[in-house]
Each structure stands twice: as C-alpha cells, then as structure tokens.
Enzyme design. Structure first.
Site, PDB file in Angstrom:
ATOM      1  N   HIS A 161       0.820  -1.091  -0.038  1.00 17.12           N
ATOM      2  CA  HIS A 161       0.040   0.002  -0.069  1.00 17.12           C
ATOM      3  C   HIS A 161       0.766   1.197  -0.064  1.00 17.12           C
ATOM      4  O   HIS A 161       0.401   2.138   0.504  1.00 17.12           O
ATOM      5  CB  HIS A 161      -1.049  -0.096   1.140  1.00 17.12           C
ATOM      6  CG  HIS A 161      -1.498  -1.267   1.491  1.00 17.12           C
ATOM      7  ND1 HIS A 161      -2.900  -1.526   0.951  1.00 17.12           N
ATOM      8  CD2 HIS A 161      -1.330  -2.477   2.126  1.00 17.12           C
ATOM      9  CE1 HIS A 161      -3.328  -2.692   1.185  1.00 17.12           C
ATOM     10  NE2 HIS A 161      -2.356  -3.161   2.024  1.00 17.12           N
ATOM     11  N   SER A 282      14.692  22.094 -15.455  1.00 16.40           N
ATOM     12  CA  SER A 282      13.503  22.773 -15.872  1.00 16.40           C
ATOM     13  C   SER A 282      13.903  24.155 -16.235  1.00 16.40           C
ATOM     14  O   SER A 282      14.865  24.912 -16.013  1.00 16.40           O
ATOM     15  CB  SER A 282      12.580  23.266 -14.364  1.00 16.40           C
ATOM     16  OG  SER A 282      11.813  24.279 -14.587  1.00 16.40           O
ATOM     17  N   LYS A 288      15.889  22.100 -10.290  1.00 14.83           N
ATOM     18  CA  LYS A 288      15.301  20.909 -10.582  1.00 14.83           C
ATOM     19  C   LYS A 288      16.073  19.848 -11.603  1.00 14.83           C
ATOM     20  O   LYS A 288      16.642  20.360 -12.325  1.00 14.83           O
ATOM     21  CB  LYS A 288      13.901  21.141 -11.471  1.00 14.83           C
ATOM     22  CG  LYS A 288      12.909  21.979 -10.563  1.00 14.83           C
ATOM     23  CD  LYS A 288      11.848  21.058  -9.949  1.00 14.83           C
ATOM     24  CE  LYS A 288      11.176  20.058 -10.693  1.00 14.83           C
ATOM     25  NZ  LYS A 288       9.808  19.892 -10.528  1.00 14.83           N
ATOM     26  N   GLU A 295       9.266   8.998 -16.582  1.00 12.88           N
ATOM     27  CA  GLU A 295       7.769   9.340 -16.687  1.00 12.88           C
ATOM     28  C   GLU A 295       7.197   9.107 -18.110  1.00 12.88           C
ATOM     29  O   GLU A 295       6.352   8.492 -18.185  1.00 12.88           O
ATOM     30  CB  GLU A 295       7.701  10.987 -16.563  1.00 12.88           C
ATOM     31  CG  GLU A 295       8.081  11.484 -14.885  1.00 12.88           C
ATOM     32  CD  GLU A 295       8.141  12.800 -14.994  1.00 12.88           C
ATOM     33  OE1 GLU A 295       7.136  13.503 -14.496  1.00 12.88           O
ATOM     34  OE2 GLU A 295       9.040  13.406 -15.290  1.00 12.88           O
TER      35      GLU A 295
END
Ligand code: ARG
Length: 463
Positions: A161, A282, A288, A295
């Site tokens: 979980h 970024s 970043k 992704e």
C-alpha cells in the site's frame, strides 16, 4: 499504361482509375514501405523456389533476384520513387523491378498473392521485433543484476500500500524486476515460436495449382514449417496480437518500475540519484532535475495497450479469409514496437547509470516500525504466544512507541515488560533491520544469501 487512369497491376477490367480519395484511403505505401527488406527477401526466396520447381526459368529467376537487389539498394540509398498509385510496398517493388529487368518481373508473382505476401512480410518483421525485444530485455536484466549485486545486502523499506511494511534488501527489489522481465522474455520467445510458420504459397486464400515447394522457401527464410492451412495463413494476425500482448505486459512492468524511480528520485525519498544523462532540467526552476525518461517510460503503456486494443478491434468479426481491414494492422504495431524498444533502451540506460543511496535506504528501512513483524514472530517463537496474541502485544508496543515519538528498538526493556512481562533483552536482536532481512531465508525470501544465489542463477541462465 498510364497508372493514373488504370492500375498497372490489376487494372485489366477497369475503365477508369480511382478517385483521389479512394487512392488516399487505399494506399498503404506511406507506412508499409517499412517492410521493404522483408518483401525483397521473401521475393528472392520465392523466385529461387519457382526456378528450382521448374515453374520459371533459371535465367528469369536470376534476373529477378539480381533486379531485386538493385531495388533494395535504391531504397536504402533513399532514391526509390515510392508511388501511392501503386498502393503498397509489394506493388511498388514489383513495378520498379519491371522498370529495371523488363518482362521476367511479371513472372515473380506466379503462385502467390499479395495476401500471402503481406502475411509473410509482416510476420518476418514482427519476428525480428520479438528478437529485438528479447535483446533489449536481456540488456536491461544485466543492468538490474549489476545493481542487485552491488547492493545485495543493502537494507531498504519494503512497502505494501506504499506504506512501510518490512525491511527488504535493495538486491531483492532489483531481482523482483529481473523475474518480471525474465517472464517477458519468455512471452516474446513463446510468441516467436508460434508465429514461425511460413504463409507464402497460400496464395490468395486457397493455395495454388503450381507445384511449389513450400518446405524449401520456409527453411530458406528461417521458418520452422509451412503453415498447414491456406485460409488461416492469409487470414490471421494472431502473431501480431501475441507480440502486442507480450509488449503490453512488458510495458506494464516498465511502467511500474518507472513509477518507483520517479518516487525514489524525489527529494522526499532520495533512494536513488538518476544520472544527468537520463534527467532533464526545468526552464524556470534552476534547482530541478526531472526524471523525464522514467515518466515517459511510465506512459508508454498507453500507446502500446492502445495498439493492442486497436488491432483486436480491427480483427474481431472479420470473416475468413483476407479483408482489406487487415491493412490497418501495421501502423499501430510499428508504433508499439518502436516505443517498446525505446522504453527498454531508456530503462536500461537509467538503471545502469543510477546510484542508490545506501544511507537513505537504511534510514527509511529502520523507520515506520518496519520490524514489528519480527517482534511478533519473536513472541511466537520465544514465548510460545499464539500469533494473534503476539500481533496484539506488538500493536500495543507500536502504539506506545508512537506515543513516545520513537521507534521500536528505542523502547527500553521495562516499557516492553509493561506490555508483556515475558519479554527479555534478547528481543532487541530481532528489532534491527539487518537481522530482520538476514532472517528471511525461506526460499524466495529477501535474505542477502538468497539474493546472491538468485543473482548467480540468473547470470548462468542469461547469456
Ligand atoms: N496492402 C495490403 C495490406 O497491407 C496488401 C494486401 C492487399 N491484398 C489485396 N487483395 N488487396 O494488407
């Protein structure tokens, strides 16, 4: 003959050529040109067989086979005049062959049809992709084995979980993916073995009256045997569906792993650092480092599953044998295969380059009462408590630690005894995460010795 008014390949009974829109919906050359190498290889084998069976002359076969090599080099040099009026790769190549060698070109299509020709070309293409997927998976597994080996005994939290459950080892977590990707290899290999039947010679649908030798061509092109039923040979695309199904399952595995890498590389987790080579920045936030590759791999399942659903939908309800619907089989398979290979390569690169943060993994492993199960097991083993009672005692101790804002090993013996008088000092041995993972020696468990044995097993079976 003017192709605009009458198709050179089948225009005999037609008075006029197709409407521009008809040509646009009908032509597949825009995408099936990708099958040129398979088409030429298949045709060269077919011509050799026609000559050996005495159906065409040796000199015609020779001219055809050489002419096809000229066509091949033209295509590879980017000099081939692809024409939508000639519909597809099969007719484009044959028409060009006729330009080059003249009349013998017309004999190549003896005892075959575009229906079995496309079934052959596409099958050969998918077969290559299945091999490429196995190659990509092997490379990825090797990268995972290297990670597992480096951190066979590094402790990290195991989750259920996405809540801290029990400590596991980094090596064990890596090896979980080795098992999954290993099964993916098996699926591609199974699909390949089943698809390896040779469809050419089915002709349009019923076979042919020419005395062809399908064994000869089947073996020349690396097939195990000729397909036994001509209707089936031209009508089914289950080989592409099996490839797509294996690709979808593999993409699902990649997606799950990619998701873990996204989470693990976040500032909140810091379990891994991805390399600069597989991260992006970024344009507005200078601090970043984004896990874009992970992704995108996470997302690839979308188009790959889409292709699978797409082809199932095209194929369902089609009567035997060939229908033009089946021309819609190719683009999505091409796209799915391209993206699967890219995702596999990107994942392999990311895994090879990434650095696991041993310290952060250990810290996280030791938090969240991750050894509560070890404590309950100790109560069963040492004090003879029934597991349910041990579970209850442990729960009370967890609540106590939570109230005190500490972890289980930080409770002192008196506090423990206040919950169950039988607890002794020895309990602290099982509350450490290293001891916890070392004790999980059941077959398939997370103990470092198990992990090392599995790594050795995989290294041996993976060439
Ligand atoms: N371009 C066609 C396809 O991809 C080749 C087979 C065409 N056969 C036919 N009878 N029109 O399926």
């Amino acid at each position: 003959m003017n192709q605009k008014t009458q198709n050179a390949m089948w225009g005999g009974r037609f008075a006029s050529g197709p409407d521009a829109i008809m040509e646009a919906i009908n032509a597949s050359i825009g995408f099936d040109k990708r099958l040129y190498a398979q088409d030429i290889e298949g045709s060269r084998a077919h011509a050799a067989m026609l000559a050996s069976a005495g159906i065409i002359s040796d000199s015609d076969a020779q001219a055809i086979r050489e002419g096809l090599l000229t066509v091949l080099s033209e295509i590879e040099a980017g000099e081939f005049p692809f024409s939508p009026a000639l519909e597809d790769i099969h007719m484009n190549i044959e028409a060009r062959l006729k330009d080059i060698i003249g009349e013998p070109a017309g004999r190549l299509h003896t005892a075959r049809s575009r229906n079995d020709q496309v079934a052959l070309d596409f099958r050969m293409w998918v077969r290559e992709q299945a091999d490429a997927a196995v190659g990509g998976l092997r490379a990825l597994i090797r990268a995972l084995l290297a990670q597992a080996e480096a951190g066979a005994d590094w402790v990290m939290p195991g989750f259920t979980h996405l809540q801290t459950a029990q400590p596991v080892t980094w090596g064990h977590h890596m090896m979980a993916y080795v098992e999954m990707f290993g099964r993916d290899i098996g699926r591609f290999q199974d699909a390949r073995a089943r698809m390896n039947e040779y469809p050419l010679g089915a002709a349009a649908l019923a076979g042919t009256s020419f005395p062809i030798d399908r064994e000869m061509t089947a073996h020349a092109l690396g097939f195990d045997r000729p397909a036994a039923n001509s209707l089936d040979a031209v009508a089914d695309r289950d080989f592409a569906l099996e490839f797509l199904s294996a690709a979808t399952i593999c993409a699902m595995h990649l997606s799950r792993f990619a998701e873990e890498l996204v989470i693990w590389s976040s500032a909140q987790f810091r379990f891994v650092a991805l390399s600069d080579r597989f991260s992006t920045g970024s344009s507005i936030m200078p601090q970043k480092k984004n896990p874009d590759a992970a992704e995108l791999i996470r997302a690839k399942i979308g188009r790959i599953l889409g292709a699978t659903v797409g082809l199932f939908t095209v194929m369902k309800g089609l009567p035997l044998a060939y229908s033009k619907d089946m021309q819609e089989d190719k683009e999505q398979v091409f796209d799915a295969a391209d993206n699967l290979m890219l995702a596999l390569a990107a994942m392999e690169g990311m895994v090879s380059d990434m650095t696991a943060n041993r310290e952060a993994l250990r810290l996280a492993a030791a938090s969240g009462f991750s050894t509560a199960t070890d404590l309950a097991d100790w109560l069963v083993r040492e004090l003879g408590l029934p597991f349910r009672d041990a579970h209850h005692v442990t729960g009370t101790l967890v609540a106590l630690a939570e109230k005190r804002g500490c972890d289980l090993p930080d409770l002192d013996l008196d506090e423990m005894k206040s919950v169950h008088a039988g607890i002794t000092d020895a309990v602290f041995d099982v509350l450490g995460v290293e001891n916890s993972v070392a004790s999980r020696t059941s077959y398939g468990g997370t103990a470092p010795e198990n992990v090392r044995a599995q790594i050795a097993r995989w290294k041996e079976k993976l060439p």
